[in-house]
Structure formats: structure tokens, C-alpha cells
Design an enzyme around this catalytic site. Structure first.
Site, PDB file in Angstrom:
ATOM      1  N   CYS A 299     -44.130  33.447  26.070  1.00 23.33           N
ATOM      2  CA  CYS A 299     -43.974  34.442  25.007  1.00 23.33           C
ATOM      3  C   CYS A 299     -44.292  33.998  23.587  1.00 23.33           C
ATOM      4  CB  CYS A 299     -42.580  35.043  25.085  1.00 23.33           C
ATOM      5  SG  CYS A 299     -42.456  36.060  26.571  1.00 23.33           S
ATOM      6  N   LYS A 302     -48.103  33.886  22.927  1.00 24.63           N
ATOM      7  CA  LYS A 302     -48.775  35.188  23.049  1.00 24.63           C
ATOM      8  C   LYS A 302     -48.249  36.175  22.008  1.00 24.63           C
ATOM      9  CE  LYS A 302     -46.214  37.884  26.484  1.00 24.63           C
ATOM     10  NZ  LYS A 302     -45.660  38.949  25.669  1.00 24.63           N
TER      11      LYS A 302
HETATM   12  P1  NAD Z   1     -43.718  38.549  34.882  1.00 29.79           P
HETATM   13  O1  NAD Z   1     -45.164  38.281  34.861  1.00 29.79           O
HETATM   14  O2  NAD Z   1     -42.768  37.509  35.339  1.00 29.79           O
HETATM   15  O3  NAD Z   1     -43.433  39.859  35.761  1.00 29.79           O
HETATM   16  C1  NAD Z   1     -44.144  41.048  35.646  1.00 29.79           C
HETATM   17  C2  NAD Z   1     -44.091  41.779  36.984  1.00 29.79           C
HETATM   18  O4  NAD Z   1     -44.632  43.084  36.822  1.00 29.79           O
HETATM   19  C3  NAD Z   1     -44.912  41.100  38.087  1.00 29.79           C
HETATM   20  O5  NAD Z   1     -44.112  40.884  39.225  1.00 29.79           O
HETATM   21  C4  NAD Z   1     -46.050  42.111  38.367  1.00 29.79           C
HETATM   22  O6  NAD Z   1     -46.485  42.122  39.715  1.00 29.79           O
HETATM   23  C5  NAD Z   1     -45.376  43.414  37.994  1.00 29.79           C
HETATM   24  N1  NAD Z   1     -46.304  44.517  37.697  1.00 29.79           N
HETATM   25  C6  NAD Z   1     -47.478  44.485  37.024  1.00 29.79           C
HETATM   26  N2  NAD Z   1     -48.005  45.720  36.953  1.00 29.79           N
HETATM   27  C7  NAD Z   1     -47.152  46.553  37.584  1.00 29.79           C
HETATM   28  C8  NAD Z   1     -47.149  47.963  37.826  1.00 29.79           C
HETATM   29  N3  NAD Z   1     -48.115  48.753  37.371  1.00 29.79           N
HETATM   30  N4  NAD Z   1     -46.121  48.481  38.520  1.00 29.79           N
HETATM   31  C9  NAD Z   1     -45.126  47.697  38.992  1.00 29.79           C
HETATM   32  N5  NAD Z   1     -45.077  46.356  38.773  1.00 29.79           N
HETATM   33  C10 NAD Z   1     -46.072  45.803  38.075  1.00 29.79           C
HETATM   34  O7  NAD Z   1     -43.338  39.007  33.395  1.00 29.79           O
HETATM   35  P2  NAD Z   1     -41.999  38.709  32.570  1.00 29.79           P
HETATM   36  O8  NAD Z   1     -41.961  37.289  32.159  1.00 29.79           O
HETATM   37  O9  NAD Z   1     -40.836  39.288  33.274  1.00 29.79           O
HETATM   38  O10 NAD Z   1     -42.300  39.555  31.246  1.00 29.79           O
HETATM   39  C11 NAD Z   1     -42.342  40.957  31.269  1.00 29.79           C
HETATM   40  C12 NAD Z   1     -42.394  41.460  29.839  1.00 29.79           C
HETATM   41  O11 NAD Z   1     -41.182  41.103  29.159  1.00 29.79           O
HETATM   42  C13 NAD Z   1     -43.524  40.867  28.995  1.00 29.79           C
HETATM   43  O12 NAD Z   1     -43.966  41.844  28.096  1.00 29.79           O
HETATM   44  C14 NAD Z   1     -42.858  39.750  28.236  1.00 29.79           C
HETATM   45  O13 NAD Z   1     -43.479  39.467  27.012  1.00 29.79           O
HETATM   46  C15 NAD Z   1     -41.477  40.324  27.996  1.00 29.79           C
HETATM   47  N6  NAD Z   1     -40.411  39.314  27.863  1.00 29.79           N
HETATM   48  C16 NAD Z   1     -40.389  38.240  28.686  1.00 29.79           C
HETATM   49  C17 NAD Z   1     -39.365  37.301  28.561  1.00 29.79           C
HETATM   50  C18 NAD Z   1     -39.318  36.064  29.418  1.00 29.79           C
HETATM   51  O14 NAD Z   1     -38.534  35.180  29.104  1.00 29.79           O
HETATM   52  N7  NAD Z   1     -40.100  35.945  30.481  1.00 29.79           N
HETATM   53  C19 NAD Z   1     -38.339  37.523  27.628  1.00 29.79           C
HETATM   54  C20 NAD Z   1     -38.385  38.666  26.811  1.00 29.79           C
HETATM   55  C21 NAD Z   1     -39.436  39.572  26.946  1.00 29.79           C
HETATM   56  C1  UGA Z   2     -38.051  32.838  23.941  1.00 24.04           C
HETATM   57  C2  UGA Z   2     -36.960  33.401  23.011  1.00 24.04           C
HETATM   58  O1  UGA Z   2     -36.020  32.376  22.748  1.00 24.04           O
HETATM   59  C3  UGA Z   2     -36.273  34.600  23.652  1.00 24.04           C
HETATM   60  O2  UGA Z   2     -35.323  35.150  22.751  1.00 24.04           O
HETATM   61  C4  UGA Z   2     -37.336  35.646  23.995  1.00 24.04           C
HETATM   62  O3  UGA Z   2     -36.743  36.748  24.659  1.00 24.04           O
HETATM   63  C5  UGA Z   2     -38.377  35.023  24.896  1.00 24.04           C
HETATM   64  O4  UGA Z   2     -38.969  33.874  24.239  1.00 24.04           O
HETATM   65  C6  UGA Z   2     -39.492  35.963  25.199  1.00 24.04           C
HETATM   66  O5  UGA Z   2     -39.785  36.858  24.443  1.00 24.04           O
HETATM   67  O6  UGA Z   2     -40.067  35.724  26.260  1.00 24.04           O
HETATM   68  P1  UGA Z   2     -38.100  31.311  26.115  1.00 24.04           P
HETATM   69  O7  UGA Z   2     -39.540  31.195  25.795  1.00 24.04           O
HETATM   70  O8  UGA Z   2     -37.692  31.690  27.471  1.00 24.04           O
HETATM   71  O9  UGA Z   2     -37.413  32.377  25.125  1.00 24.04           O
HETATM   72  O10 UGA Z   2     -37.378  29.927  25.807  1.00 24.04           O
HETATM   73  P2  UGA Z   2     -36.872  29.200  24.466  1.00 24.04           P
HETATM   74  O11 UGA Z   2     -35.553  28.608  24.734  1.00 24.04           O
HETATM   75  O12 UGA Z   2     -36.990  30.055  23.283  1.00 24.04           O
HETATM   76  O13 UGA Z   2     -37.920  28.002  24.341  1.00 24.04           O
HETATM   77  C7  UGA Z   2     -39.281  28.254  24.037  1.00 24.04           C
HETATM   78  C8  UGA Z   2     -39.988  26.950  23.773  1.00 24.04           C
HETATM   79  O14 UGA Z   2     -39.559  26.392  22.541  1.00 24.04           O
HETATM   80  C9  UGA Z   2     -39.752  25.867  24.814  1.00 24.04           C
HETATM   81  O15 UGA Z   2     -40.970  25.220  25.092  1.00 24.04           O
HETATM   82  C10 UGA Z   2     -38.785  24.913  24.160  1.00 24.04           C
HETATM   83  O16 UGA Z   2     -38.907  23.594  24.615  1.00 24.04           O
HETATM   84  C11 UGA Z   2     -39.217  25.026  22.707  1.00 24.04           C
HETATM   85  N1  UGA Z   2     -38.165  24.693  21.729  1.00 24.04           N
HETATM   86  C12 UGA Z   2     -37.039  25.454  21.641  1.00 24.04           C
HETATM   87  C13 UGA Z   2     -38.370  23.642  20.859  1.00 24.04           C
HETATM   88  O17 UGA Z   2     -39.414  22.948  20.910  1.00 24.04           O
HETATM   89  N2  UGA Z   2     -37.404  23.363  19.919  1.00 24.04           N
HETATM   90  C14 UGA Z   2     -36.272  24.108  19.807  1.00 24.04           C
HETATM   91  O18 UGA Z   2     -35.453  23.812  18.916  1.00 24.04           O
HETATM   92  C15 UGA Z   2     -36.083  25.175  20.698  1.00 24.04           C
END
Ligand code: NAD
Ligand code: UGA
Length: 469
Positions: A299, A302
Site C-alpha cells: 500500500c 502504490k
Molecule cells: P488482495 O489482493 O489481497 O485481495 C483482493 C481480492 O479481490 C482477491 O482475492 C481477488 O481475487 C478479489 N477480486 C478481484 N476482482 C474481483 C471481483 N470482480 N469480484 C470478486 N472478487 C474480486 O487485496 P487487499 O490487500 O485485501 O486489498 C484490497 C484493497 O484494500 C486495496 O484497495 C488496498 O489498497 C486496500 N487496503 C489494503 C490493506 C492491506 O493491508 N492489505 C489495508 C488497507 C486498505
Molecule cells: C499500512 C498502514 O499502516 C495501514 O494503516 C494501512 O491500512 C495499510 O498500510 C494499507 O493501506 O494497506 P501495512 O503496510 O500493512 O499498513 O504495514 P505497516 O505496519 O504500516 O508497515 C509498512 C512498512 O513500513 C513495512 O515495510 C514496515 O517495515 C515499514 N515501517 C513501519 C518502517 O520502516 N518504520 C516504521 O517505523 C514503521
């Protein structure tokens, strides 16, 4: 309440597990048939501490979610439909919204009257309106298809009102590795909608979480003194902007710590002391100031890129955000440069990486610093070995050129240099005397500043921290 979750990745599964644990009726849809098959067998396709346990609790309480690839089964009758599909980066840095588009169209085909479509995926500002348009299109196409059949035509005549729905944004802030904790005990819940009834219904759905009216699971205790969760209600555009801004700010905080670490290296200061010193100021706060090889994951990279693209579309250059990214990726190069400066010629040298995942407690390898570091070293002719407690299988798919060690002993034997990449608990307290005795050289790059420099130097290591000596 009946809730559908579209996408069973990290966010979708955690959302499903949480709402089913809170007593709601959940159906999960994914286009990945293999994933759904595994879920139906009771297997959890990702590594996330507490997730399996939370699903088990739901099963015991009789609220086990339904997992399906059949859109109609998941969506029809749902009052709330959460979109949690991926929004990965395109080559040009913009968010790829193709999964979101397909999910929205599918929802339009099957959603029931009065449903709320809630976007949990991280999406560019303006996506809420776009999703509304796509769902509307799906609804219209369905109506047209019904009208084409005689039976459908008769049915449409008797229909009192068309299908209505609203769209909301509910950004997700969970961190991988602590996703269950973050979801059960969040700092805030953000709801973006322009419709007061939609807001009230969503607040109702979240009521037990907001008021913390659930029995805390034994494996995920409520923090002491944790009270009611603040609910932030706003418009959709601001909610979408809140999500990008939160990630950009956190990424910037880490890049700031890394830039200061590099200056600490020049002047001989210790960045961990400096960050402790500044973090004690409540205006700064002591979280997310750990310097090291920088952030990775699905995340931060991106989302910072995506917000840069959004700004540029409006002809605005977001210098701070661009620098946040540049500083971050240079930290990975720094590890290679330091190895080069110590070992001179990398060709033929053996380098071990402790940890592969982008952070501890996850199997996620997306944008993991380990891969960039390993590839740069391999390009220079080094042999790179690596080990990780959980992420090895995912890493093998991305980088088969790395030698994956099956034990610590195998990893360290004959190494010229060892690099701590991911601070898994198991790698924070190694018997370093024994490690050194098996190595060929004595270089230890502490990419996460986890070890005591003087203790390692006393053992005979050439200790190289990130902003500390
Ligand atoms: P992921 O890639 O782990 O999972 C996405 C899932 O959606 C996959 O299993 C895929 O097969 C499915 N999918 C795709 N198209 C589909 C469709 N049309 N219908 C049904 N299923 C479908 O993604 P993720 O890490 O869970 O992230 C999802 C969203 O949440 C992203 O926008 C990401 O930026 C956001 N987000 C992720 C995190 C995180 O820590 N991973 C935290 C906060 C927000
Ligand atoms: C991050 C945010 O913390 C979440 O709040 C958010 O929902 C998520 O992205 C998302 O949008 O996907 P995540 O990427 O799962 O969560 O993990 P973090 O704990 O934030 O760590 C991200 C990266 O930063 C890791 O590579 C970690 O090693 C690094 N990091 C974190 C540092 O280098 N220094 C720090 O002090 C903290």
C-alpha cells in the site's frame, strides 16, 4: 444484518471475519475459484495472526460466513455490500481500477432494493461517483433484460418502484500482521456519504464495534483503557482523501526518520536516540519513526504514487510526496552500497538475508525490500541466500534466483555478510556468537536497528546499523 463482502484478500477476509464475529450474516464473493474452494475447506489462504481463530469463533456462534464464486448468491438480499478488491498500481503509478469496475458492475446486476454499496478498497478521489454510475448501469441493464422477456415485462409493470441504492466510502486502516487487533480496536471509523440515512444505517452496523459491546477474544485482548471508537462522518470525496493522506503521512514519517538516519551516519549520532528524543514530543508522537531499509508492502508505495498522479492530473507537483518515495527506495540501495564499500568486489561473495516479508507477521511479499536488495546483489555476481518463517513460498514465486535456506545454520554457514531485512521476533534475539562462528566474514547489516551495536562489536562483528554505529 446481511452483509456481502466482495474480494477475499487481506481486507475482505478480515472484514468478513469481524462482522461475522459481531453476529452479522456474511457472504463472501471472489472470482478466484481456488481461493473460495480453500476457504470452503476451512483453510485460510493468507497468513494473518488471529484470523483463523476469529472465523472459528464465528462458526461456534453460528455465524460462519458463506464463501462463493456465485455473485447472485453473495449479493442478492444483502443490505450492505463491501467492496474489498485490489487496486494495484499500473506501470505509470495510477491505481488500476479494473477489479473495482468489474465488482461494481456485478453488484449492479444482483443488488437488492435499498442496499448500500460501501467501498473499502483504496481508490482515487472521485471513485465513489464512478462506482455509483457503474452500479446504476448494471441495474439498468438488468431492467432492460427483464423488459425484453414477456414475463419480465409483465413483472416490471407490477413493480411498484425501481431498485434504489446508495454508495458510501469506508476506508480501511488495518495493518497486515495486526489486522484483527486494528479492526477490533480501531483508532477511528471513517464513513463517507452524502446521505444521512446511509450514514445512520452504517453507524448502526458498526454500533457494537463503536461501543465495544462484544466479548473480547482471548487471542486479541482489548487494550487497557480502550473506550468508545470515534466515528468520523464526512462526504465521500473527503473520506477517499483521508485514506490516501493517512498512508502518505505515515510513509513520509518513515522517510523522514530514514533521512535523519542518513545524516546521523554522517555526524556520528544514533538515530534511535534521536527519534526517541523527538517522538516524546506529543505533537510528533513516537510511532512510525523506526529508521531502516524503509517501507514496503502493498500500500504505501502504490498509494503515495496514486496520490502523486492525482495531484499531477490537476497540474500540481506534490514535491513532498515525491521526495517521500525517493528517500524510501534509496534506503534499499544503501544496503547494497554499504556491502559494496565493505566487501569491495561482490562477485562470488555470499550474502544472507534474514527475513523476506515486507514486515514481520505476514506472508505478503508485495514491494518487499528483500527482493530489490537480493536482485541488486545477484546482478553484481553475489550469491544471495535468504530465510523467512512464513513468506518463503510467496518469495520463491517472485524471485526463484534466490537460494532459500531451510535453516538458520544453512543460511549463515560460510557467509561473507548477513543482513537483517525483516525483524521477525525469531531474528531479533539470535545467538549471534554462534552465528559469527559459522560465518566466513563478520559483516552484519542491521537493516532494522534491532541489535545493540556495542554488544555485536564486542563479539567481533563489523556492525553496520541504519543511522547508528
Ligand atoms: P488482495 O489482493 O489481497 O485481495 C483482493 C481480492 O479481490 C482477491 O482475492 C481477488 O481475487 C478479489 N477480486 C478481484 N476482482 C474481483 C471481483 N470482480 N469480484 C470478486 N472478487 C474480486 O487485496 P487487499 O490487500 O485485501 O486489498 C484490497 C484493497 O484494500 C486495496 O484497495 C488496498 O489498497 C486496500 N487496503 C489494503 C490493506 C492491506 O493491508 N492489505 C489495508 C488497507 C486498505
Ligand atoms: C499500512 C498502514 O499502516 C495501514 O494503516 C494501512 O491500512 C495499510 O498500510 C494499507 O493501506 O494497506 P501495512 O503496510 O500493512 O499498513 O504495514 P505497516 O505496519 O504500516 O508497515 C509498512 C512498512 O513500513 C513495512 O515495510 C514496515 O517495515 C515499514 N515501517 C513501519 C518502517 O520502516 N518504520 C516504521 O517505523 C514503521
Amino acid at each position: 444484518m446481511k452483509v456481502a463482502v466482495i474480494g477475499t484478500g487481506y481486507v475482505g477476509l478480515v472484514t468478513a471475519a469481524t462482522f461475522s464475529f459481531l453476529g452479522h450474516e456474511i457472504s463472501c464473493l471472489d472470482v478466484n475459484a481456488e481461493r473460495i474452494e480453500r476457504l470452503n475447506k476451512g483453510e485460510i489462504p493468507i497468513y494473518e495472526p488471529g484470523l483463523a481463530e476469529l472465523f472459528e469463533l464465528s462458526a461456534k456462534n453460528g455465524t460462519k460466513p458463506v464463501f462463493t464464486t456465485k455473485a447472485q448468491q453473495a449479493i442478492e438480499g444483502a443490505e450492505f455490500i463491501f467492496i474489498a478488491v485490489g487496486t494495484p498500481p499500473k506501470d505509470n503509478g495510477e491505481a488500476d481500477l479494473s477489479y473495482l469496475e468489474s465488482a461494481a458492475k456485478t453488484i449492479g446486476t444482483y443488488l437488492s432494493d435499498g442496499a448500500i454499496v460501501i467501498n473499502k478498497s483504496t481508490v482515487p478521489v472521485g471513485s465513489g461517483n464512478w462506482v455509483r454510475m457503474l452500479v446504476e448501469k448494471g441495474v439498468a441493464e438488468r431492467a432492460a433484460a427483464q423488459n425484453q422477456s414477456l414475463a419480465g415485462f409483465a413483472q416490471s409493470l407490477t413493480k411498484a418502484h425501481p431498485v434504489t441504492f446508495t454508495v458510501a466510502s469506508n476506508p480501511e486502516f488495518l495493518r497486515e500482521g495486526s489486522a484483527i487487533f486494528d479492526t477490533l480496536y480501531p483508532d477511528r471509523i471513517v464513513i463517507g456519504t452524502d446521505d444521512s440515512k446511509t450514514r445512520d444505517r452504517l453507524e448502526d452496523l458498526y454500533k457494537s464495534l463503536k461501543e465495544q459491546k462484544f466479548k473480547e477474544p482471548s487471542f486479541c485482548k482489548r487494550p487497557e483503557g480502550f473506550g468508545e471508537v470515534p466515528m468520523i462522518s464526512t462526504d465521500i470525496t473527503s473520506a477517499e482523501m483521508i485514506k490516501y493522506s493517512a498512508n502518505a503521512f505515515l510513509a513520509m514519517k518513515i522517510s523522514f526518520a530514514n533521512q535523519i538516519a542518513n545524516i546521523c551516519d554522517l555526524v556520528g549520532a544514533d538515530v534511535t536516540e534521536v527519534m526517541h528524543g523527538i517522538g516524546s514530543d506529543s505533537r510528533i508522537g513516537n510511532k512510525f519513526l523506526s529508521a531502516g531499509i524503509g517501507w514496503g508492502g502493498s500500500c504505501f508505495g502504490k498509494d503515495v504514487q496514486a496520490i502523486i498522479k492525482i495531484a499531477q492530473e490537476y497540474d500540481y507537483e506534490p514535491e513532498l510526496l515525491k521526495a517521500t518515495t525517493d528517500v524510501n527506495y534509496k534506503q534499499r540501495e544503501l544496503v547494497v552500497k554499504r556491502l559494496q564499500s565493505e566487501l569491495k568486489i561482490l562477485k562470488g561473495k555470499r550474502i544472507g538475508l534474514l527475513g523476506l516479508a515486507f514486515k514481520p507477521n505476514t506472508d505478503d511479499m508485495r514491494d518487499a525490500p528483500s527482493i530489490d536488495i537480493a536482485r541488486a546483489l545477484i546482478k553484481m555476481g553475489a550469491e544471495v541466500r535468504a530465510i523467512d518463517p512464513i513468506a518463503t513460498e510467496n518469495a520463491k514465486r517472485i524471485a526463484p534466483e534466490i537460494h532459500y535456506s531451510s535453516s538458520l545454520e544453512e543460511l549463515v554457514s560460510g557467509l561473507d555478510a548477513l543482513v537483517l531485512v525483516t525483524e521477525w521476533d525469531a531474528y531479533k534475539e539470535l545467538d549471534m556468537k554462534s552465528v559469527l562462528s559459522k560465518m566466513n566474514g563478520n559483516i552484519f547489516i542491521d537493516g532494522r536497528n534491532q541489535y545493540d551495536p556495542s554488544a555485536l562489536k564486542a563479539l567481533g562483528f563489523n556492525y553496520i546499523g541504519m543511522g547508528r554505529h
